[in-house]
Every structure is written in structure tokens, then in C-alpha cells.
Scaffold this motif. Structure first.
Motif, PDB file in Angstrom:
ATOM      1  N   ASN A  18       4.293 -13.345   1.613  1.00 16.76           N
ATOM      2  CA  ASN A  18       4.653 -13.039   0.242  1.00 16.76           C
ATOM      3  C   ASN A  18       6.002 -12.317   0.255  1.00 16.76           C
ATOM      4  OD1 ASN A  18       2.523 -13.640  -1.968  1.00 16.76           O
ATOM      5  ND2 ASN A  18       1.270 -12.894  -0.255  1.00 16.76           N
ATOM      6  N   ARG A  19       6.492 -11.954  -0.911  1.00 13.64           N
ATOM      7  CA  ARG A  19       7.795 -11.288  -1.001  1.00 13.64           C
ATOM      8  C   ARG A  19       7.617  -9.769  -1.000  1.00 13.64           C
ATOM      9  NH1 ARG A  19      10.985 -15.240  -5.354  1.00 13.64           N
ATOM     10  NH2 ARG A  19      10.910 -17.102  -4.041  1.00 13.64           N
ATOM     11  N   ILE A  20       6.949  -9.319   0.040  1.00 10.58           N
ATOM     12  CA  ILE A  20       6.614  -7.908   0.180  1.00 10.58           C
ATOM     13  C   ILE A  20       7.616  -7.259   1.131  1.00 10.58           C
ATOM     14  CG2 ILE A  20       4.774  -6.302   0.791  1.00 10.58           C
ATOM     15  CD1 ILE A  20       2.822  -8.656   0.422  1.00 10.58           C
ATOM     16  N   HIS A  21       7.875  -5.979   0.937  1.00  6.50           N
ATOM     17  CA  HIS A  21       8.831  -5.278   1.788  1.00  6.50           C
ATOM     18  C   HIS A  21       8.304  -3.875   2.071  1.00  6.50           C
ATOM     19  CE1 HIS A  21       9.871  -4.163  -2.358  1.00  6.50           C
ATOM     20  NE2 HIS A  21      10.243  -3.006  -1.843  1.00  6.50           N
ATOM     21  N   GLY A  22       9.137  -3.096   2.741  1.00  7.18           N
ATOM     22  CA  GLY A  22       8.749  -1.734   3.053  1.00  7.18           C
ATOM     23  C   GLY A  22       8.105  -1.618   4.412  1.00  7.18           C
ATOM     24  N   THR A  23       7.388  -0.540   4.624  1.00 12.36           N
ATOM     25  CA  THR A  23       6.744  -0.272   5.908  1.00 12.36           C
ATOM     26  C   THR A  23       5.238  -0.424   5.789  1.00 12.36           C
ATOM     27  OG1 THR A  23       6.546   2.083   5.407  1.00 12.36           O
ATOM     28  CG2 THR A  23       8.556   1.357   6.540  1.00 12.36           C
ATOM     29  N   ILE A  24       4.596  -0.577   6.939  1.00 15.95           N
ATOM     30  CA  ILE A  24       3.133  -0.537   6.965  1.00 15.95           C
ATOM     31  C   ILE A  24       2.728   0.932   6.961  1.00 15.95           C
ATOM     32  CG2 ILE A  24       1.067  -1.138   8.264  1.00 15.95           C
ATOM     33  CD1 ILE A  24       2.575  -3.474   9.448  1.00 15.95           C
ATOM     34  N   PRO A  25       1.922   1.361   5.993  1.00 18.00           N
ATOM     35  CA  PRO A  25       1.617   2.791   5.873  1.00 18.00           C
ATOM     36  C   PRO A  25       0.896   3.340   7.096  1.00 18.00           C
ATOM     37  CG  PRO A  25       0.195   1.486   4.451  1.00 18.00           C
ATOM     38  CD  PRO A  25       1.246   0.560   4.968  1.00 18.00           C
ATOM     39  N   LEU A  36       0.795  -1.228   0.000  1.00 10.62           N
ATOM     40  CA  LEU A  36       0.000   0.000   0.000  1.00 10.62           C
ATOM     41  C   LEU A  36       0.827   1.278   0.000  1.00 10.62           C
ATOM     42  CD1 LEU A  36      -2.715  -1.016   2.624  1.00 10.62           C
ATOM     43  CD2 LEU A  36      -2.972  -0.985   0.148  1.00 10.62           C
ATOM     44  N   ASN A  37       2.151   1.172  -0.009  1.00 15.05           N
ATOM     45  CA  ASN A  37       2.961   2.390   0.017  1.00 15.05           C
ATOM     46  C   ASN A  37       2.705   3.231  -1.231  1.00 15.05           C
ATOM     47  OD1 ASN A  37       3.952   1.409   2.366  1.00 15.05           O
ATOM     48  ND2 ASN A  37       6.101   1.530   1.794  1.00 15.05           N
TER      49      ASN A  37
END
Length: 644
Positions: free
Chosen positions: A305-312, A287-288
Motif C-alpha cells: 500500500n502507499r504507507i510510509h513512516g517507521t514500524i512502531p 500504527l504510528n
């Protein structure tokens, strides 16, 4: 063998003879209801035989009536007349279905689910006009017949042992509304051809389908539910799915699907209420940089899953009715946003194993009894993660010294027969549970019961309850458990007529003293280095585990030595560490219901005091070592449901 249509239509005597044949073939004397059968009264006075005055056709409904035996071939003579519906659901019929329905031009419904039918699908059935066929929950085998099935409306084959490909088997099925092939052994590619514009429910989960999701699935304009979960499907979700504006449920979880997660979330934002994308190979951020607002999502699952980043930080604006959010097993960075706690409709949140430091939201979500939040955060155990991230005052946001959290666990109402359900209740920061039951709670006396156990093995119980004798009702006191975890086991027999149970679990949480210096806990990938964190000393000269008086989840110490390791249902992956074989004080090892691979370590031969070994429901391979049977103190060994 098949009498002519005109003869049957005009011959009441012949119909009686066929029904009498069915009666004796299925042990009619022991049916639950057999009113007027074998008498001279009109056959429409016989239990289960009805005449539809409006549509001028006959119905035979003997569902849930304890039919035991086989279907006589003479039954096909009935279907050649004006008999429209035959319902044998939920009985004990065995044997095969006769392949004699070629003259059954008037039959439009044949239901025989929840029986013990074997054999293959009669090819004659798939040529009946406007036909509904329900064979689910039997023991049938073989492939879908080559016969063209262009007359089918409803086809339920789920929960059987069917196999082979379905590609081109359902061509020209332009009247098909529901297709359910769930839980079989079907293989190969999914069908590319357009089945028909009336298809509403497509359920193909729990099989072995391969290849891509067909683009043609986007050509079913009123498709409401698509379940493709637990297969071997690959590629991305076709762009044609964007045309499915009526698609309320989409499940593609547990496959090999790739592509952008955010593209899917954007496409389905306004149309899909239940979206299961977990356990795939989707990539990108979560959702970024998106401006999604007020989506229809009620149950959203994107974990593993192969998801990265931060939780918005604005995740609370994603949906106006989000009740369940599963984002577990993702390598997020940063911290858990406070806005997650502002989703007032949220009841189920799984943030386990997401490599973040939890703060602030924990104190609010864990005691938010008004919304009944259920937080599954196994990584809450790993308090050392806070110090690793150099975040001081980890629990500064918690101001109460004692908070509570109310959750609910219940059976179906009425509950289903033959239930054998284990449930683990665990809150890492709880110290006590108070358990009561709803006043409607009732099980069949003696035969159906609920056990409240010390752990998932249920070798030791706090109580066993049946009838209406439950804590908190009928003047019974509540059940109090002084622990941070317990388990339940629910059993029902084949005869069910009762409401079931609703268990209220109030967890008491004492936050005083929590800080970033607590001992580390076992991670979800078990290895030798992890065990060293427990200060389990071992060397060539001292081959046994020393442990202090500190209590760690899953580890039991006796007289300063490790005596028991219990990590059932922890989602542990990897191989069993050989270092366990050096802990010669072990008397029990419980590692069932995980995803362990590899072989049983040879070092286990050193465990001379081992009494219980439970490795069931893993993915262990190789041969079962001979030394297992030679351990002198072993009393119980459980190794089933592996790949030995």
C-alpha cells in the motif's frame, strides 16, 4: 411433461420409473454404490434413497458416487412430491439442468457441485421456497436470472463462468444466509439494496466488480465474513462497516481501495480476526501515534500500500494473538524494531522488500524453532543495503556460529484430488537442509507422489516419494540438501483416500563471515543498471557476459561467463532488460511467474546458444518475435499465460 403432484405422491410405481430413468441416464452400472437399485425391494432400500421420519420427507443422496451422464427431465417429477433434498455433489454429470422446477414446492436443497454441468441457471429454481442451491465448481455460463430470488437461503455459484451484472438481481432476498459468487466473470456495481438481516457470509472475490463498496453492507447485523478481494473496487470502506460487530473476516485485498489505513485498523480492532488490506492504495503511517492494544487480529495483511513512516517500537502490543503479519513492499524507514521478535504467537512474517536494514531480529526470528517462525525476507539478499545506510556491525547481534530453523510444509489431510502444487523453500543464509517426514505421511502408491527438486522447474530431483517410502520414516534416513534453496512438487490423481504428507525442514545457518561487503543481489525491478551491479561486462566489441567466481543468487557462471539466469517466482516487475541479449553465453533463461511487462527484446536474437527460454505467467505483450523459432540450439520454449 410434468405429472400432477397427487399422482406422484400416491404412485410408487411412477417414482420407481423416474429413479430407473436416472439410473440409466447416469450410467448406474458403473456407480460406486448401486445396492438394490432396479430390484423389487422398497425404494428406501435403494442406495442413497432415504425417508426422514421426523420431517416426513424424502432424500436422494448420490454424492461422490461416479454418476456419469445427464440429468433426465423426469427428475422434476420427483421434486413435485415430498422430495426435499437432492445431492449430486462430486460426480461426473454433464449437460444442462432442466428448467422444469416450477412445481417443486417441497424441494429445499439441490446440490450438484464439482461436476461438469454447462448452460445457465434454470429460472424455475429461483422461485422455490426456502431453497438452497449449490452449483459451484462447474462450467456454467450466463447471468443470474431476472426472476426474483426472494426465497433463497444458500446460493453457491462460485468457480464457474457466470458473467454480467448482479445489481438488483438479488432484491428482496430476505432469507439469504450465504451468497458465494467467487471466481466468475461478474461485472458492474455491487447491489445497494438490503438483502436481508440473516446474511452471514458474503463472498464476491475474484470477479470484475467496479464502483464503491455499498454502504448498505453495514446493515447486515450478523455478517460474519466479507470477501471482496481481487476485483476493481474503489473508494474507501464505508463508515457503516463500523456497525458490523460480528465481522470476523474482512478481505478487500487486490482492489483500488483508498483511505486511511489506521482508521480501518482502529475500527476493526475489537471485532475482526482476519483482516486482509494488502495490494490497495491505502495511505498514512502504520500504527504510528496509535495506542491500539490487544486487538483481536490473528492474521493481518497490509503490504503493498502507499504507507510510509517507521514500524512502531511497540508493535508487539498490537494483538494478544497475532499469528501472521504481512507488511511487505512498503517504503518504511528506520530499522526493524526488536519488539517484533517479542510477539510470541507469531508464525508467519513477511517483511520482504520493505527498504530497511535488518539486524538483531534476524538472528532471533530465524532460529526460533519453538514458535516455528516462517520469515520471508527477500531483501535479506541485499546485504549492500547495510553499507548504503552506514550501519556498521550489521550482524553483531548474532552470537552463534551455527543456528537452525525448523519449519513445516504439509498437504491437506486427507489431501484433495488433482493437486499440482509447486513450492519453493529458500533461506538466503542457510547452507544445508535436513528433511524428514511425519510418521503419518502416506500417499497413494505410484499415482500420487511428492518430488523434492533442485529448483522450481523440477528437471532434476533429489528424490521422488510415494506410498509410505519417505525420508525419516520406516527406517529411511533423512534427506540432506547442501544448498540454500530447493523446491517440491506434489501431484495427486482423482482418487484420494490417504492422509497426505507433513514435511519437517530443518535449515542450518552458518553466520560466520557475514558482513556488509557481500555482493549486491538482483532487485525486484529488473533493469540494465541492476545487471551492471553484477559486473556483467558488455560492449560493442565484446557482446558476452564476463563474471567472476562469486556466486550470486539466480546467476550461474560457466568458464567465467554467465550461462544461466533463473528468477522464477521472484515478484519481478518492469520490462525484460535488453542487455540480456548481449550475454551470448546464456543457455537458459527462467523468468516465469513474475509480473514482467513489455515485449521480448529483439536483442534476444543474439542468444545463439540459448537452449531453454521460460517466460510463462507474466504480462508480456506484443507479437512473439520470429527469431525465437530461428535460434538453432533452442530445445524448450515456454511463453504461455501472457498477453501476446
Amino acid at each position: 411433461l410434468i405429472t400432477s403432484f397427487n399422482t406422484i405422491l400416491c404412485n410408487d410405481t411412477l417414482i420407481r420409473e423416474i429413479l430407473i430413468k436416472l439410473y440409466y441416464s447416469t450410467n448406474g452400472d458403473n456407480w460406486y454404490y448401486n445396492d438394490n437399485w432396479l430390484t423389487t425391494k422398497s425404494i428406501y432400500k435403494w442406495y442413497g434413497v432415504r425417508y426422514d421420519m421426523i420431517n416426513k420427507n424424502m432424500i436422494l443422496d448420490l454424492s461422490q458416487n461416479n454418476l456419469q451422464g445427464t440429468i433426465p427431465i423426469e427428475l422434476c417429477n420427483l421434486t413435485a412430491a415430498e422430495w426435499k433434498v437432492i445431492d449430486f455433489n462430486e460426480n461426473f454429470i454433464e449437460g444442462t439442468i432442466p428448467n422444469c422446477f416450477y412445481h417443486s414446492s417441497n424441494l429445499n436443497t439441490f446440490w450438484i457441485s464439482y461436476n461438469m454441468i454447462t448452460g445457465t441457471i434454470p429460472s424455475s429454481m429461483l422461485s422455490i421456497f426456502n431453497f438452497s442451491l449449490d452449483l459451484h465448481y462447474n462450467f456454467m455460463t450466463g447471468m443470474i436470472p431476472e426472476t426474483s430470488s426472494n426465497q433463497l437461503q444458500l446460493l453457491y455459484l462460485n468457480d464457474n463462468y457466470f458473467s454480467g451484472p448482479i445489481y438488483n438481481k438479488l432484491r428482496d432476498s430476505k432469507y439469504l444466509v450465504i451468497l458465494d459468487l467467487t471466481l466468475n466473470y461478474f461485472t458492474g456495481y455491487l447491489f445497494e439494496e438490503v438483502v436481508g438481516e440473516k446474511l452471514t457470509y458474503l463472498k464476491l472475490g475474484l470477479n470484475f466488480f467496479t464502483g464503491n463498496i455499498p454502504k448498505s453492507f453495514g446493515d447486515y447485523p450478523i455478517l460474519n465474513s466479507v470477501i471482496l478481494s481481487n476485483n476493481l473496487l474503489s473508494g474507501s470502506i464505508p463508515d457503516s462497516f463500523g456497525r458490523l460487530t460480528n465481522l470476523m473476516l474482512l478481505r478487500i485485498d487486490d482492489n483500488l481501495i483508498s483511505g486511511s489505513l489506521n482508521d480501518i485498523l482502529i475500527t476493526r480492532c475489537n471485532d475482526t480476526k482476519y483482516l486482509y488490506l494488502n495490494d490497495n492504495y491505502l495511505t498514512g503511517t502504520f500504527l504510528n501515534n496509535l495506542t491500539l492494544r490487544n486487538c483481536l487480529y490473528s492474521d493481518l495483511r497490509v503490504g503493498n500500500n502507499r504507507i510510509h513512516g517507521t514500524i512502531p517500537s511497540n508493535i508487539n502490543q498490537l494483538s494478544y494473538n497475532l499469528e501472521s503479519l504481512y507488511i511487505q513492499d512498503i517504503a518504511f524507514t528506520g530499522t526493524l524494531p526488536m519488539s517484533l521478535c517479542d510477539i510470541n504467537t507469531l508464525h508467519f512474517l513477511d517483511i520482504s522488500n520493505i527498504n530497511m536494514c535488518y539486524y538483531a531480529c534476524i538472528s532471533r526470528a530465524v532460529h526460533s524453532a519453538t514458535n516455528g517462525h516462517l520469515i520471508r525476507c527477500q531483501d535479506l539478499q541485499d546485504i549492500s543495503l547495510c553499507s548504503l545506510l552506514s550501519l556498521p556491525n550489521y550482524y553483531d547481534a548474532i552470537v552463534e556460529k551455527q543456528i537452525t530453523n525448523m519449519t513445516y510444509y504439509e498437504s491437506d489431510h486427507k489431501y484433495l484430488p488433482e493437486q499440482y502444487v509447486y513450492t519453493t523453500i529458500y533461506n538466503p543464509i542457510a547452507y544445508k537442509y535436513v528433511i524428514t517426514f511425519d510418521e503419518w505421511t502416506e500417499l497413494e502408491e505410484i499415482f500420487d507422489y511428492l518430488e523434492v527438486c533442485y529448483d522450481i522447474n523440477c528437471n532434476k530431483v533429489y528424490g521422488k516419494y510415494s506410498g509410505t517410502n519417505f525420508p525419516g520414516i520406516n527406517n529411511n534416513p533423512p534427506l540432506i540438501i547442501n544448498s540454500n534453496n530447493f523446491a517440491t512438487y506434489f501431484h495427486s490423481d482423482s482418487n484420494v483416500e490417504y492422509w497426505g504428507y507433513l514435511m519437517n525442514v530443518k535449515a542450518y545457518i552458518n553466520t560466520q563471515g557475514w558482513n556488509c561487503t557481500e555482493p549486491p543481489q538482483l532487485s525486484h525491478t529488473i533493469d540494465n543498471d541492476t545487471l551492471k551491479q553484477y559486473n556483467l561486462s558488455y560492449s560493442n566489441s565484446y557482446a558476452y557476459g564476463l563474471c567472476s567466481d562469486i556466486e550470486w543468487q539466480g546467476i550461474t557462471c560457466s568458464n567465467g561467463y554467465v550461462s544461466s539466469i533463473s528468477f522464477d517466482e521472484y515478484g519481478i516487475t518492469g520490462t525484460i532488460p535488453s542487455v540480456l541479449g548481449l550475454l551470448t553465453g546464456l543457455t537458459s533463461i527462467y523468468l516465469s511467474f513474475n509480473s514482467l511487462t513489455g515485449k521480448i527484446p529483439e536483442e534476444f536474437s543474439n542468444l545463439v546458444d540459448l537452449a531453454v527460454l521460460d517466460l510463462t505467467y507474466n504480462k508480456l505483450t506484443g507479437n512473439i518475435p520470429d527469431f525465437i523459432s530461428e535460434l538453432s540450439n533452442v530445445e524448450e520454449i515456454y511463453l504461455s499465460s501472457n498477453l501476446f
